[in-house]
Design a protein around this motif. Structure first.
Motif, short mmCIF file in Angstrom:
data_model
loop_
_atom_site.label_atom_id
_atom_site.label_comp_id
_atom_site.label_asym_id
_atom_site.label_seq_id
_atom_site.Cartn_x
_atom_site.Cartn_y
_atom_site.Cartn_z
N UNK A 102 14.52 -33.78 -77.71
CA UNK A 102 15.35 -34.28 -76.61
C UNK A 102 16.84 -34.16 -76.95
N UNK A 103 17.20 -34.51 -78.17
CA UNK A 103 18.60 -34.38 -78.59
C UNK A 103 19.04 -32.92 -78.56
N UNK A 104 18.15 -32.04 -78.97
CA UNK A 104 18.45 -30.61 -78.95
C UNK A 104 18.73 -30.14 -77.52
N UNK A 105 17.94 -30.61 -76.58
CA UNK A 105 18.14 -30.25 -75.17
C UNK A 105 19.46 -30.79 -74.65
N UNK A 106 19.77 -32.04 -74.98
CA UNK A 106 21.03 -32.64 -74.54
C UNK A 106 22.23 -31.91 -75.12
N UNK A 136 24.56 -35.96 -85.32
CA UNK A 136 24.20 -36.77 -86.48
C UNK A 136 22.82 -37.39 -86.32
N UNK A 137 22.53 -37.90 -85.12
CA UNK A 137 21.21 -38.46 -84.86
C UNK A 137 20.12 -37.40 -85.02
N UNK A 138 20.38 -36.21 -84.52
CA UNK A 138 19.43 -35.12 -84.63
C UNK A 138 19.17 -34.77 -86.10
N UNK A 139 20.23 -34.74 -86.89
CA UNK A 139 20.09 -34.43 -88.31
C UNK A 139 19.30 -35.51 -89.05
N UNK A 140 19.52 -36.76 -88.71
CA UNK A 140 18.77 -37.86 -89.33
C UNK A 140 17.28 -37.69 -89.03
N UNK A 141 16.97 -37.34 -87.80
CA UNK A 141 15.56 -37.14 -87.44
C UNK A 141 14.97 -35.92 -88.14
N UNK A 142 15.73 -34.87 -88.25
CA UNK A 142 15.25 -33.68 -88.95
C UNK A 142 14.98 -34.00 -90.42
N UNK A 143 15.87 -34.77 -91.04
CA UNK A 143 15.67 -35.16 -92.44
C UNK A 143 14.41 -36.00 -92.60
#
Length: 87
Positions: free
Chosen positions: A39-43, A66-73
């Motif tokens: 979802x973050x990627x789409x936004x 930053x939120x996307x990176x935290x989730x990826x980690x």
């Protein structure tokens, strides 16, 4: 030699995709984080399609990155844990 490297990379990618799909089915945390990451990627893609971002939008974009990176980690951490147990 190049063929071997490409073949090996494809094998690794296939195994990684299998792990991702398994975790999406078996691990609720991974499934939730994966959906949030998508979802973050789409936004972010939506924001990137704009010609201009206001200063507030730019801050929001950075926050989402930053939120996307935290989730990826976290997804990578869960995958490492899965690999340890699956061996």
């Amino acid at each position: 030699m190049t063929f071997f490297i490409k073949y090996f990379q494809q094998e690794v990618t296939l195994k990684e995709n299998e792990i991702v799909e398994t975790l999406k089915q078996q691990n609720e945390e991974f499934k939730k984080i994966s959906e949030e990451h998508r979802n973050l990627d789409e936004l972010l893609a939506e924001m990137d399609s704009k010609h201009y971002l206001s200063p507030e939008e730019e801050l929001e974009r950075k926050r989402m990155q930053k939120l996307k990176l935290v989730r990826k980690d976290r997804m990578a951490e869960l995958m490492r844990e899965y690999k340890k147990v699956a061996q």
